[in-house]
Design an enzyme around this catalytic site. Structure first.
Site, short mmCIF file in Angstrom:
data_model
loop_
_atom_site.label_atom_id
_atom_site.label_comp_id
_atom_site.label_asym_id
_atom_site.label_seq_id
_atom_site.Cartn_x
_atom_site.Cartn_y
_atom_site.Cartn_z
N ALA A 63 16.55 0.56 21.99
CA ALA A 63 16.76 1.94 21.50
C ALA A 63 17.97 2.07 20.58
O ALA A 63 18.08 3.06 19.86
CB ALA A 63 16.88 2.90 22.68
N ILE A 119 14.42 1.14 14.59
CA ILE A 119 13.23 1.94 14.95
C ILE A 119 13.61 2.91 16.07
O ILE A 119 13.24 4.08 16.04
CB ILE A 119 12.05 1.03 15.39
CG1 ILE A 119 11.59 0.19 14.20
CG2 ILE A 119 10.90 1.86 15.95
CD1 ILE A 119 10.48 -0.80 14.52
N ASN A 170 11.17 -14.44 22.80
CA ASN A 170 10.43 -13.21 23.10
C ASN A 170 9.57 -13.35 24.35
O ASN A 170 9.44 -12.40 25.11
CB ASN A 170 9.61 -12.77 21.87
CG ASN A 170 10.53 -12.11 20.85
OD1 ASN A 170 11.14 -11.08 21.12
ND2 ASN A 170 10.69 -12.74 19.69
N VAL A 214 5.82 -2.77 20.43
CA VAL A 214 6.06 -2.67 18.98
C VAL A 214 6.70 -3.97 18.47
O VAL A 214 6.41 -4.43 17.37
CB VAL A 214 6.98 -1.46 18.68
CG1 VAL A 214 7.34 -1.39 17.19
CG2 VAL A 214 6.32 -0.16 19.14
N ALA A 215 7.58 -4.56 19.27
CA ALA A 215 8.36 -5.72 18.83
C ALA A 215 7.46 -6.91 18.51
O ALA A 215 6.51 -7.20 19.24
CB ALA A 215 9.36 -6.12 19.91
N ASP A 232 -0.17 -0.19 10.40
CA ASP A 232 -1.05 -0.82 9.41
C ASP A 232 -2.21 0.11 9.07
O ASP A 232 -2.61 0.25 7.91
CB ASP A 232 -1.57 -2.16 9.95
CG ASP A 232 -0.43 -3.01 10.47
OD1 ASP A 232 0.42 -3.41 9.68
OD2 ASP A 232 -0.36 -3.24 11.71
N HIS A 263 -1.15 -8.00 14.23
CA HIS A 263 -0.17 -7.28 13.39
C HIS A 263 0.64 -8.34 12.66
O HIS A 263 1.77 -8.65 13.02
CB HIS A 263 0.73 -6.38 14.25
CG HIS A 263 1.88 -5.84 13.44
ND1 HIS A 263 1.73 -4.91 12.44
CD2 HIS A 263 3.20 -6.13 13.46
CE1 HIS A 263 2.91 -4.66 11.89
NE2 HIS A 263 3.82 -5.39 12.48
N SER A 304 10.78 -1.72 7.92
CA SER A 304 10.30 -0.34 8.07
C SER A 304 10.72 0.21 9.43
O SER A 304 10.59 -0.47 10.44
CB SER A 304 8.78 -0.30 7.93
OG SER A 304 8.20 -1.41 8.58
N1 LIG Z 1 4.22 -3.44 15.23
C1 LIG Z 1 4.73 -2.92 14.14
O1 LIG Z 1 4.02 -2.24 13.38
C2 LIG Z 1 6.18 -3.11 13.76
C3 LIG Z 1 6.68 -2.48 12.63
C4 LIG Z 1 8.03 -2.63 12.31
C5 LIG Z 1 8.84 -3.44 13.11
N2 LIG Z 1 8.31 -4.07 14.20
C6 LIG Z 1 9.15 -4.88 15.10
O2 LIG Z 1 9.88 -3.99 15.93
C7 LIG Z 1 11.04 -4.66 16.42
C8 LIG Z 1 12.26 -3.79 16.27
O3 LIG Z 1 12.55 -3.54 14.92
P1 LIG Z 1 13.93 -2.87 14.50
O4 LIG Z 1 13.89 -2.77 13.02
O5 LIG Z 1 14.19 -1.66 15.32
O6 LIG Z 1 14.95 -4.04 14.92
P2 LIG Z 1 16.50 -3.92 15.27
O7 LIG Z 1 17.01 -5.31 15.24
O8 LIG Z 1 17.16 -2.86 14.44
O9 LIG Z 1 16.50 -3.39 16.78
C9 LIG Z 1 16.06 -4.17 17.85
C10 LIG Z 1 16.88 -3.74 19.05
O10 LIG Z 1 16.39 -4.46 20.19
C11 LIG Z 1 17.48 -4.82 20.96
N3 LIG Z 1 17.12 -5.89 21.89
C12 LIG Z 1 17.11 -7.22 21.68
N4 LIG Z 1 16.74 -7.86 22.80
C13 LIG Z 1 16.51 -6.91 23.73
C14 LIG Z 1 16.11 -6.95 25.08
N5 LIG Z 1 15.91 -8.11 25.71
N6 LIG Z 1 15.97 -5.78 25.74
C15 LIG Z 1 16.21 -4.61 25.13
N7 LIG Z 1 16.60 -4.50 23.86
C16 LIG Z 1 16.73 -5.65 23.16
C17 LIG Z 1 18.56 -5.19 19.96
O11 LIG Z 1 19.85 -5.19 20.53
C18 LIG Z 1 18.37 -4.08 18.93
O12 LIG Z 1 19.16 -2.94 19.23
C19 LIG Z 1 11.10 -5.97 15.64
O13 LIG Z 1 10.56 -7.00 16.46
C20 LIG Z 1 10.21 -5.73 14.44
O14 LIG Z 1 9.70 -6.92 13.92
C21 LIG Z 1 7.00 -3.91 14.54
#
Ligand SMILES: NC(=O)c1ccc[n+]([C@@H]2O[C@H](COP(=O)([O-])OP(=O)(O)OC[C@H]3O[C@@H](n4cnc5c(N)ncnc54)[C@H](O)[C@@H]3O)[C@@H](O)[C@H]2O)c1
Length: 332
Positions: free
Chosen positions: A13, A17, A106, A130-131, A160, A188, A243
């Site tokens: 959080a 995102i 992951n 999402v990740a 998408d 994805h 994004s």
């Molecule tokens: N599915 C989709 O359509 C889509 C689209 C965009 C991004 N994403 C993915 O979403 C994820 C987040 O993107 P973002 O831009 O917010 O990244 P970001 O790096 O800004 O934020 C990720 C957050 O997760 C935290 N984190 C890391 N390990 C953790 C854990 N074990 N438990 C809880 N929190 C943890 C980090 O400290 C960070 O605050 C990425 O994996 C990105 O690739 C997916």
């Protein structure tokens, strides 16, 4: 009578995102304008201070629907009693890292968070991953939370899907709300297949096929698909960041439609546990067209699949099968 608050978990959080997503949830974008929420925010200890900053801003925004905020680095506290879990936290791929190393990080995150959700979330908790790698993270979560029904574990391909709607609307210079029923098949990732074979456009003389109105199959089978597949990379190039607002908005769309239902005659794309529909191997989390009613999604059945689509649907399934094998190899 006021509704009871729903507990919504957002992991990661303090990230990009997360920062776009939590105010949307607190404003009712995800669960409706009359649904109070209690936000649970999880991040890791290095991000604890930033997470607390987000909590301070949520307090300062004085959202009427927001009935409380839990900001923590403890997965058990974060997962306790949650009705909806949006899993945004993960380990990003860094320069020079092998795919397997990112997968391994992951897999271990999703394995342990699966156990925390299984033991502490509310019964019937709905999970959206999402990740990235989103489909495979969701699969690992499913494997390690066996008491959560497979139907409750999904991943985000709605971004998408929305990108595909956006590209068609730009091409034809029409409102995006007049385009519907595109499909994202598969992963994805850049092998996803954005398919307009059954998509339609609202016109003054009724619904018309996208294919007929675009009237340029080369574009639909070439540049359109590539643009949607590569849109994430294009955003990174332009913003120097991935994004975030569109991903947060898509996460809200995904949960809203899942909980409140899809409009009559409209389907959306969700990454769900494959039951073998459309000859997609069972046991993958694969993006399908779905409709939602009463909190349950159903894969749209009976759509025709031509040879071009079949090849693309199979290619993205193959990639997911490989990812699954890689993820399992990280477990042993
Ligand atoms: N599915 C989709 O359509 C889509 C689209 C965009 C991004 N994403 C993915 O979403 C994820 C987040 O993107 P973002 O831009 O917010 O990244 P970001 O790096 O800004 O934020 C990720 C957050 O997760 C935290 N984190 C890391 N390990 C953790 C854990 N074990 N438990 C809880 N929190 C943890 C980090 O400290 C960070 O605050 C990425 O994996 C990105 O690739 C997916």
């Amino acid at each position: 009578m006021a509704k009871d608050p729903v507990r919504v978990l957002v992991t990661g959080a303090a990230g990009q995102i997360g920062y776009a997503l939590v105010p949307m949830i607190a404003r009712g974008v995800m669960l409706g304008p009359d649904q109070p929420v209690l936000l649970h925010m999880l991040d890791i200890p290095p991000a604890a201070e930033a997470l607390n900053g987000v909590k301070m801003e949520l307090v300062d925004a004085a959202f009427p629907l927001l009935k409380g905020v839990v900001a923590t680095t403890d997965a058990v506290e974060a997962c306790t009693g949650v009705n909806v879990a949006v899993m945004v936290g993960g380990f990003p791929r860094k320069e020079g890292m092998e795919r397997k190393d990112v997968m391994s990080k992951n897999v271990s995150i999703y394995k342990s968070q699966a156990s925390a959700l299984e033991a502490h979330a509310a019964p019937n908790c709905k999970v959206l991953v999402v990740a990235n790698p989103a489909n495979t993270n969701a699969l690992i979560l499913k494997e390690f939370a066996p008491s959560i029904p497979a139907k409750n574990i999904t991943c985000l391909t709605r971004l998408d899907h929305n990108r595909a709607l956006g590209q068609i609307s730009e091409r034809l210079n029409i409102q995006v709300s007049d385009v519907k029923n595109v499909i994202i098949w598969g992963n994805h990732s850049s092998t996803q297949y954005p398919d307009v074979s059954h998509a339609t456009i609202k016109t003054p003389s009724g619904q018309k096929p996208v294919r007929e109105l675009v009237s340029d199959d080369d574009w639909l089978k070439g540049e359109f698909i590539k643009t949607v597949q590569q849109r994430g990379a294009a955003i990174i190039k332009a913003r120097k960041l991935s994004s975030a607002l569109s991903a947060a908005s898509a996460a809200c769309d995904h949960i809203r439609d899942w909980v409140l239902g899809t409009p009559e005659g409209t389907w959306v794309s969700m990454g769900v546990y494959s039951d073998g529909s459309y000859n997609v191997p069972a046991g993958l989390i694969y993006s399908f067209p779905v409709t939602c009613r009463a909190g349950e999604w159903t894969i749209v059945q009976g759509l025709s699949v031509d040879e071009f689509s079949r090849k693309k649907m199979d290619a993205t399934a193959e990639e997911l099968t490989e990812e699954k094998a890689l993820a399992y190899s990280c477990l042993s």
